[in-house]
Design a protein around this motif. Structure first.
Motif, mmCIF file in Angstrom:
data_model
loop_
_atom_site.group_PDB
_atom_site.id
_atom_site.type_symbol
_atom_site.label_atom_id
_atom_site.label_comp_id
_atom_site.label_asym_id
_atom_site.label_seq_id
_atom_site.Cartn_x
_atom_site.Cartn_y
_atom_site.Cartn_z
ATOM 1 N N ASP A 82 0.827 -1.201 0.000
ATOM 2 C CA ASP A 82 0.000 0.000 0.000
ATOM 3 C C ASP A 82 0.863 1.253 0.000
ATOM 4 O OD1 ASP A 82 -2.007 1.865 0.229
ATOM 5 O OD2 ASP A 82 -2.398 1.471 2.350
ATOM 6 N N TYR A 83 0.753 2.044 -1.034
ATOM 7 C CA TYR A 83 1.493 3.297 -1.171
ATOM 8 C C TYR A 83 0.755 4.494 -0.594
ATOM 9 C CZ TYR A 83 5.548 2.274 -4.147
ATOM 10 O OH TYR A 83 6.765 1.854 -4.622
ATOM 11 N N SER A 84 -0.531 4.353 -0.344
ATOM 12 C CA SER A 84 -1.382 5.519 -0.134
ATOM 13 C C SER A 84 -1.005 6.356 1.090
ATOM 14 C CB SER A 84 -2.851 5.081 -0.025
ATOM 15 O OG SER A 84 -3.034 4.212 1.080
ATOM 16 N N THR A 85 -0.245 5.792 2.024
ATOM 17 C CA THR A 85 0.141 6.548 3.220
ATOM 18 C C THR A 85 1.451 7.313 3.045
ATOM 19 O OG1 THR A 85 1.298 4.640 4.167
ATOM 20 C CG2 THR A 85 -1.036 4.883 4.713
ATOM 21 N N LEU A 86 2.144 7.128 1.927
ATOM 22 C CA LEU A 86 3.429 7.778 1.707
ATOM 23 C C LEU A 86 3.235 9.183 1.152
ATOM 24 C CD1 LEU A 86 5.621 4.933 0.165
ATOM 25 C CD2 LEU A 86 5.312 5.539 2.565
ATOM 26 N N GLU A 87 4.040 10.132 1.630
ATOM 27 C CA GLU A 87 3.973 11.502 1.125
ATOM 28 C C GLU A 87 4.414 11.548 -0.336
ATOM 29 O OE1 GLU A 87 5.108 14.894 3.608
ATOM 30 O OE2 GLU A 87 5.854 13.410 5.055
ATOM 31 N N GLY A 88 3.698 12.325 -1.124
ATOM 32 C CA GLY A 88 3.975 12.417 -2.540
ATOM 33 C C GLY A 88 3.157 11.467 -3.378
ATOM 34 N N TYR A 89 2.387 10.600 -2.718
ATOM 35 C CA TYR A 89 1.579 9.620 -3.440
ATOM 36 C C TYR A 89 0.542 10.307 -4.315
ATOM 37 C CZ TYR A 89 -1.947 5.981 -4.205
ATOM 38 O OH TYR A 89 -2.847 5.114 -4.761
ATOM 39 N N ASN A 90 0.422 9.824 -5.548
ATOM 40 C CA ASN A 90 -0.587 10.324 -6.472
ATOM 41 C C ASN A 90 -1.375 9.147 -7.029
ATOM 42 O OD1 ASN A 90 -1.394 11.079 -9.480
ATOM 43 N ND2 ASN A 90 -1.315 12.970 -8.290
ATOM 44 N N PRO A 91 -2.665 9.039 -6.728
ATOM 45 C CA PRO A 91 -3.441 7.859 -7.133
ATOM 46 C C PRO A 91 -3.488 7.647 -8.643
ATOM 47 C CG PRO A 91 -4.879 9.578 -6.228
ATOM 48 C CD PRO A 91 -3.473 9.977 -5.918
ATOM 49 N N ASP A 92 -3.411 8.716 -9.426
ATOM 50 C CA ASP A 92 -3.446 8.562 -10.880
ATOM 51 C C ASP A 92 -2.212 7.841 -11.410
ATOM 52 O OD1 ASP A 92 -5.870 9.866 -11.043
ATOM 53 O OD2 ASP A 92 -4.989 11.821 -11.516
ATOM 54 N N ALA A 93 -1.128 7.857 -10.622
ATOM 55 C CA ALA A 93 0.123 7.221 -11.056
ATOM 56 C C ALA A 93 0.282 5.802 -10.512
ATOM 57 C CB ALA A 93 1.312 8.062 -10.615
ATOM 58 N N ASP A 94 -0.646 5.376 -9.679
ATOM 59 C CA ASP A 94 -0.555 4.062 -9.031
ATOM 60 C C ASP A 94 -1.376 3.044 -9.808
ATOM 61 O OD1 ASP A 94 -0.303 1.906 -7.374
ATOM 62 O OD2 ASP A 94 -1.349 2.809 -5.656
ATOM 63 N N LEU A 95 -0.689 2.190 -10.571
ATOM 64 C CA LEU A 95 -1.362 1.158 -11.349
ATOM 65 C C LEU A 95 -1.402 -0.180 -10.625
ATOM 66 C CD1 LEU A 95 0.016 1.923 -14.938
ATOM 67 C CD2 LEU A 95 -2.080 2.745 -13.843
ATOM 68 N N GLY A 96 -0.898 -0.224 -9.389
ATOM 69 C CA GLY A 96 -0.955 -1.454 -8.599
ATOM 70 C C GLY A 96 -0.076 -2.559 -9.124
ATOM 71 N N LEU A 97 1.090 -2.220 -9.683
ATOM 72 C CA LEU A 97 1.939 -3.212 -10.343
ATOM 73 C C LEU A 97 3.199 -3.570 -9.566
ATOM 74 C CD1 LEU A 97 1.739 -1.803 -13.988
ATOM 75 C CD2 LEU A 97 0.386 -3.647 -12.977
ATOM 76 N N GLY A 98 3.449 -2.924 -8.439
ATOM 77 C CA GLY A 98 4.692 -3.157 -7.721
ATOM 78 C C GLY A 98 4.641 -4.376 -6.824
ATOM 79 N N CYS A 99 5.769 -4.633 -6.154
ATOM 80 C CA CYS A 99 5.838 -5.746 -5.204
ATOM 81 C C CYS A 99 6.541 -5.304 -3.922
ATOM 82 C CB CYS A 99 6.553 -6.949 -5.820
ATOM 83 S SG CYS A 99 8.250 -6.618 -6.347
ATOM 84 N N GLY A 100 6.688 -3.995 -3.720
ATOM 85 C CA GLY A 100 7.340 -3.485 -2.519
ATOM 86 C C GLY A 100 7.201 -1.977 -2.457
ATOM 87 N N LEU A 101 7.954 -1.385 -1.554
ATOM 88 C CA LEU A 101 7.975 0.069 -1.382
ATOM 89 C C LEU A 101 9.429 0.551 -1.373
ATOM 90 C CD1 LEU A 101 5.358 0.403 1.528
ATOM 91 C CD2 LEU A 101 4.953 0.869 -0.884
ATOM 92 N N PRO A 102 10.134 0.443 -2.497
ATOM 93 C CA PRO A 102 11.569 0.758 -2.493
ATOM 94 C C PRO A 102 11.876 2.188 -2.100
ATOM 95 C CG PRO A 102 10.745 0.564 -4.737
ATOM 96 C CD PRO A 102 9.664 0.048 -3.838
ATOM 97 N N THR A 103 11.021 3.143 -2.485
ATOM 98 C CA THR A 103 11.292 4.536 -2.145
ATOM 99 C C THR A 103 11.254 4.775 -0.641
ATOM 100 O OG1 THR A 103 8.970 4.918 -2.712
ATOM 101 C CG2 THR A 103 10.603 5.614 -4.313
ATOM 102 N N GLN A 104 10.518 3.933 0.086
ATOM 103 C CA GLN A 104 10.450 4.068 1.540
ATOM 104 C C GLN A 104 11.780 3.719 2.191
ATOM 105 O OE1 GLN A 104 7.875 1.218 3.640
ATOM 106 N NE2 GLN A 104 7.026 2.915 4.819
ATOM 107 N N PHE A 105 12.575 2.906 1.519
ATOM 108 C CA PHE A 105 13.845 2.426 2.068
ATOM 109 C C PHE A 105 15.065 3.052 1.390
ATOM 110 C CE2 PHE A 105 10.746 -0.923 2.776
ATOM 111 C CZ PHE A 105 10.959 -1.272 4.096
ATOM 112 N N ALA A 106 14.847 3.981 0.453
ATOM 113 C CA ALA A 106 15.917 4.395 -0.459
ATOM 114 C C ALA A 106 16.857 5.462 0.099
ATOM 115 C CB ALA A 106 15.319 4.873 -1.779
ATOM 116 N N ARG A 107 16.581 5.989 1.289
ATOM 117 C CA ARG A 107 17.465 6.977 1.916
ATOM 118 C C ARG A 107 17.725 8.176 1.004
ATOM 119 N NH1 ARG A 107 22.030 2.699 4.267
ATOM 120 N NH2 ARG A 107 20.526 1.136 5.023
#
Length: 281
Positions: free
Chosen positions: A47-72
């Motif tokens: 689920d990306y929806s709680t991350l800052e910068g999230y835009n629902p129009d850009a979320d196609l539900g195709l990922g398998c993780g949250l790499p930007t959350q861990f990317a420092r």
């Protein structure tokens, strides 16, 4: 067996179609592959929806993780998103790097690039751009990125070592990546691996976890860290499309596992300059 170019064309066609669908249609499938399940909406995505910068129009539900959350990602960083799709991770990264940074998304599907550019135009960001290109030969100069992210993309690429070589080339010395991807522990049944729908969507292009991590080390990266790992449970109604009841039972008791991993690694600060197309260290 398909050639590399045939596999790429199959993936391009599949994701061109996905780009024209909405998230609900994509989420009803296995990473957009069409292997619909009544047991779960999507067996891969977080689920990306709680991350800052999230835009629902850009979320196609195709990922398998949250790499930007861990990317420092730090303010002012140059970030590259591999397989950027409609821009989901790129926009999250843009929030982290701020207006003084820069985000470049790379995708080889024209329909995805068009969708991402439409999204960035609506958002009015002047420091996010999307380039069409193959991540095995990125349209980016060497030593330009502070951070590279990617979400469930390398499992679709036949030449994974080539991609890691390109990541090494494009990162600045001391730069790093955070990549979410699908890997295996044990041998996946051939009927699943050979299924084109599974290849274009989820796991049939995945390689062994140990092999995946070894490729990263072989390319020259250091500080390789497994940031997150979660098992992927494929619902029975999806398995039933490829395996008999007996084969499903055998598969479940075989110890074979499908995992989503998020892995971090750094390019050494004293990294050697590339000396040619076959040299990355």
């Amino acid at each position: 067996m398909e050639t590399t170019e045939q596999i790429k064309e199959m993936v391009r066609e599949k994701y061109s179609a996905i780009a024209l669908q909405d998230k609900e249609d994509n989420a009803a499938s296995c990473c957009g592959s069409g292997c619909c399940s009544i047991e779960t909406a999507n067996i891969m995505t977080d689920d990306y929806s709680t991350l800052e910068g999230y835009n629902p129009d850009a979320d196609l539900g195709l990922g398998c993780g949250l790499p930007t959350q861990f990317a420092r990602i730090k303010k002012g960083d140059v970030v590259i998103d591999l397989g950027s799709g409609a821009g989901n991770d790129a926009f999250i990264a843009r929030k982290e790097t701020g207006e003084t940074g820069r985000v470049i998304g790379i995708d080889f599907t024209p329909a995805m690039i068009e969708k991402a550019r439409s999204n960035v135009d609506k958002l009015g960001y002047n420091n996010v751009e999307f380039r069409q290109g193959d991540i095995e030969k990125m349209p980016v100069t060497a030593n330009v990125a502070d951070v590279i992210v990617s979400n469930c993309v390398l499992n679709l690429v036949p030449n994974k070592y080539g991609v890691f070589q390109e990541i090494y080339r494009v990162l600045k010395p001391g730069g790093h990546f955070s990549i979410s991807d699908i890997v295996l522990v044990g041998e996946l049944p051939a009927k699943i691996r050979e299924a084109a729908e599974m290849y274009a969507g989820c796991v049939a292009g995945a390689i062994q976890k140990n092999e995946y991590l070894a490729l990263i080390g072989t390319t020259g990266f250091k500080a390789i860290t497994l940031q997150k790992e979660k098992p992927i449970t494929v619902p029975d109604d999806i398995l039933a499309q490829y395996l008999s009841p007996e084969e499903i039972t055998t598969f479940k008791t075989s110890g074979t596992g499908i995992y989503s991993i998020t892995v971090f690694a750094e390019k050494p600060k004293e990294a050697k300059t590339c000396c040619g197309p076959d040299c990355c260290q």
